[in-house]
Design a protein around this motif. Sequence first.
Motif, PDB file in Angstrom:
ATOM      1  N   ASN A 120      79.487 -25.337  41.329  1.00 42.59           N
ATOM      2  CA  ASN A 120      79.020 -24.041  41.810  1.00 42.59           C
ATOM      3  C   ASN A 120      79.961 -22.930  41.376  1.00 42.59           C
ATOM      4  OD1 ASN A 120      76.810 -25.152  43.151  1.00 42.59           O
ATOM      5  ND2 ASN A 120      78.001 -25.496  45.000  1.00 42.59           N
ATOM      6  N   GLN A 140      74.731 -14.210  40.672  1.00 42.34           N
ATOM      7  CA  GLN A 140      74.822 -15.662  40.517  1.00 42.34           C
ATOM      8  C   GLN A 140      74.980 -16.355  41.866  1.00 42.34           C
ATOM      9  OE1 GLN A 140      74.229 -17.033  37.597  1.00 42.34           O
ATOM     10  NE2 GLN A 140      74.366 -19.075  38.435  1.00 42.34           N
ATOM     11  N   THR A 141      75.752 -15.751  42.762  1.00 42.66           N
ATOM     12  CA  THR A 141      75.938 -16.341  44.086  1.00 42.66           C
ATOM     13  C   THR A 141      74.636 -16.333  44.880  1.00 42.66           C
ATOM     14  OG1 THR A 141      78.239 -15.631  44.118  1.00 42.66           O
ATOM     15  CG2 THR A 141      77.252 -16.166  46.236  1.00 42.66           C
ATOM     16  N   THR A 174      71.567 -16.309  43.701  1.00 47.05           N
ATOM     17  CA  THR A 174      70.498 -17.123  43.123  1.00 47.05           C
ATOM     18  C   THR A 174      70.869 -18.595  42.982  1.00 47.05           C
ATOM     19  OG1 THR A 174      71.235 -16.570  40.886  1.00 47.05           O
ATOM     20  CG2 THR A 174      69.506 -15.184  41.847  1.00 47.05           C
ATOM     21  N   SER A 175      72.117 -18.946  43.240  1.00 47.54           N
ATOM     22  CA  SER A 175      72.494 -20.356  43.118  1.00 47.54           C
ATOM     23  C   SER A 175      72.067 -21.099  44.374  1.00 47.54           C
ATOM     24  CB  SER A 175      73.998 -20.509  42.902  1.00 47.54           C
ATOM     25  OG  SER A 175      74.689 -20.063  44.030  1.00 47.54           O
ATOM     26  N   ARG A 176      71.889 -22.375  44.220  1.00 50.20           N
ATOM     27  CA  ARG A 176      71.464 -23.214  45.343  1.00 50.20           C
ATOM     28  C   ARG A 176      72.650 -24.046  45.803  1.00 50.20           C
ATOM     29  NH1 ARG A 176      65.383 -24.995  44.355  1.00 50.20           N
ATOM     30  NH2 ARG A 176      64.648 -23.036  43.488  1.00 50.20           N
ATOM     31  N   MET A 177      73.511 -23.400  46.574  1.00 52.81           N
ATOM     32  CA  MET A 177      74.706 -24.082  47.067  1.00 52.81           C
ATOM     33  C   MET A 177      74.446 -24.611  48.471  1.00 52.81           C
ATOM     34  SD  MET A 177      77.896 -21.748  45.876  1.00 52.81           S
ATOM     35  CE  MET A 177      77.278 -20.205  46.507  1.00 52.81           C
ATOM     36  N   LEU A 178      74.940 -25.810  48.708  1.00 51.72           N
ATOM     37  CA  LEU A 178      74.859 -26.358  50.052  1.00 51.72           C
ATOM     38  C   LEU A 178      75.875 -25.649  50.931  1.00 51.72           C
ATOM     39  CD1 LEU A 178      74.636 -30.146  49.212  1.00 51.72           C
ATOM     40  CD2 LEU A 178      72.797 -28.664  49.983  1.00 51.72           C
ATOM     41  N   TYR A 179      75.470 -25.271  52.103  1.00 53.75           N
ATOM     42  CA  TYR A 179      76.404 -24.631  53.012  1.00 53.75           C
ATOM     43  C   TYR A 179      76.710 -25.515  54.209  1.00 53.75           C
ATOM     44  CZ  TYR A 179      72.023 -23.319  55.229  1.00 53.75           C
ATOM     45  OH  TYR A 179      70.779 -23.349  55.789  1.00 53.75           O
TER      46      TYR A 179
END
Length: 151
Positions: free
Chosen positions: A4, A119-120, A122-127
């Motif tokens: 990420n 970018q942050t 639209t990214s698919r980060m797990l939280y």
Amino acid sequence: MQSNDARILRGAAIVAAPVGIIATVVSALVAGGKGLIGGAVALAVVAVFFGLGSWAVMRLTQDRPQAAMMAGLLVYTVQILVIGVFIVVFSGTTLFSPRAFGISLLVTALSWVGGQVKQTLTSRMLYVDPKPSVPAKRDADLVKTEPGDGV
């Protein structure tokens, strides 16, 4: 470096690099050779300081993700202060055009931050942590009925 973080860094650079190059070319057209040098120095300053800042945030939050907001704000504040120092220190230089340097620096830095934000978002980060903190019901039942427990 987590994937990420690498995507965010790459996304910021992909947005900022063309903007910085265009700002350098425009500076060269408007202010000549000194404008070209000023734009190139501004592009280098943004690449180095914002790249190092992103690396610092990644390094600080690698083992402590709960400190991400604090680390991000601290690094961003230091970056803005350092850029302000660069603008003040080089405001009277004759090596390059200070106006071309300042405008190129501002435009490139804002595009870097915009690229990071885009970018942050639209990214698919797990939280959340995808590992369960409690064993699944089936695993818990197996633990309770092990052979030899006298059940």
